[in-house]
Write an enzyme that holds these catalytic residues in place. Structure first.
Site, PDB file in Angstrom:
ATOM      1  CB  ILE A   1      -0.981   0.027   1.204  1.00 17.43           C
ATOM      2  CG1 ILE A   1      -0.236  -0.096   2.535  1.00 17.43           C
ATOM      3  CG2 ILE A   1      -2.009  -1.078   1.060  1.00 17.43           C
ATOM      4  CD1 ILE A   1      -1.166  -0.066   3.752  1.00 17.43           C
ATOM      5  CG  ASP A   2       0.031   4.320  -2.737  1.00 19.62           C
ATOM      6  OD1 ASP A   2       0.807   3.600  -3.391  1.00 19.62           O
ATOM      7  OD2 ASP A   2      -1.025   4.785  -3.191  1.00 19.62           O
ATOM      8  CE  LYS A   3       6.360   9.321   3.065  1.00 10.39           C
ATOM      9  NZ  LYS A   3       7.228  10.394   2.523  1.00 10.39           N
TER      10      LYS A   3
ATOM     11  NE  ARG B   1      -3.102   8.219  -4.623  1.00  8.25           N
ATOM     12  CZ  ARG B   1      -1.793   8.430  -4.564  1.00  8.25           C
ATOM     13  NH1 ARG B   1      -0.962   7.405  -4.348  1.00  8.25           N
ATOM     14  NH2 ARG B   1      -1.309   9.645  -4.730  1.00  8.25           N
TER      15      ARG B   1
END
Length: 308
Positions: free
Chosen positions: A143-145, A244
């Site tokens: 998962i993204d930062k 997103r």
């Protein structure tokens, strides 16, 4: 091979610091790494056929053409670091972590330490699957930062193969909570739009008829009093930046998303308001179905109250 990025600055970014702009655009790189590249003369202003180096503190002007050279990353020597982990579940084959917002999953340019992998190497020692190599041991998904929440890491190659197959077949149950711009007039919406790398920016993803199938199911939790909505997204597929990109494509970008949403956020946030709250899968060794839930982070709950 070095990688080149070029940006033409729009009015929205006038007077924004160069290092802040670039760290938002190149989200996998830390601001300190961007500053290092500036110090090394690898960030330049292109004008009249020539280039001049820019300082990290340079205030952007509308119409500026900025070029950045990112050197090919050196082969990483990953070191174990004693970083606290929120462990939700662990056995001999896998471990489920509740990742905080702001933590990078694996080392990359500008983030050689402080990542989830560094912490896992300290906690698990050599007990991580080797399938993704020394830089991403045990990592079967990410998962993204700036996304918080649940992810599963494999400690054995057998578990890794089993979970990778479930991800490939889209049988993993993944539900995300998020806050987006604009109210919904329906309780449920499904976005079925293929996604591929953006042709004009390889760091971004985009809707593309020739891309890979991508399906997101959206459920309205609450239209907030301000013009925002609290929703949950269930992934049928799992493409990079899928939630997103899909939400932006239907005019409901994530609040705080500097890449796919409005460039100026009305609130002080540390990236997109996106939380991986539910993760369910069949244990690749025992065959038992496991499902885990993560409560909303405090900042998320406080933001909902503020927006109401």
């Amino acid at each position: 091979m070095d990688t080149f990025y070029e940006y033409k600055i729009e009015n929205d970014f006038a007077n924004v610091r160069l290092d802040r702009f670039l760290s938002d655009e190149l989200s996998e790189m830390s601001r300190s790494y961007i500053q290092k590249l500036c110090d090394e003369g690898k960030v330049t202003l292109v004008a009249d056929g020539s280039e001049r180096p820019l300082k990290a503190s340079y205030k952007l002007k509308a119409g500026d053409e900025v070029k950045i050279i990112v050197p090919e990353p050196e082969k990483l020597e990953i070191t174990a670091e004693d970083i606290p982990l929120n462990i939700v579940y662990e056995d001999d084959d896998l471990i489920v972590i509740d990742k905080p917002q702001g933590m990078v999953v694996h080392p990359a340019a500008g983030n050689y330490s402080g990542t989830l992998v560094n912490a896992l190497m300290y906690h698990c020692g050599d007990s991580l699957s080797s399938i993704n190599g020394v830089e991403r041991p045990g990592i079967v998904h990410r998962i993204d930062k700036d996304t918080s929440g649940l992810l599963v890491i494999c400690k054995t190659d057998r578990a890794h193969h089993g979970l990778a197959e479930q991800f490939e077949k889209h049988t993993i149950n993944r539900i995300y909570s998020c806050i987006v711009y604009n109210h919904f007039d329906k309780e449920e919406v499904t976005v079925n739009k293929p996604i591929a790398r953006a042709k004009n920016d390889r760091k971004k993803m985009a809707i593309d008829p020739d891309g890979r199938r991508a399906v997101t199911h959206i459920y309205l939790v609450e239209n907030l009093k301000s013009n925002f909505a609290y929703i949950r997204c269930k992934l049928e597929t799992g493409r990079t930046h899928q939630i997103r990109v899909h939400l932006a494509s239907i005019n409901h970008p994530l609040l705080g998303d500097p890449v796919y949403g409005p460039k100026k956020c009305p609130y002080t946030l540390n990236g997109q308001v996106l939380h991986a709250g539910t993760l369910g899968f069949v244990h690749p060794v025992t065959g038992e179905y496991l499902e885990f839930k993560s409560e909303l982070p405090e900042y998320f709950e406080q933001l909902i109250k503020r927006l109401n």
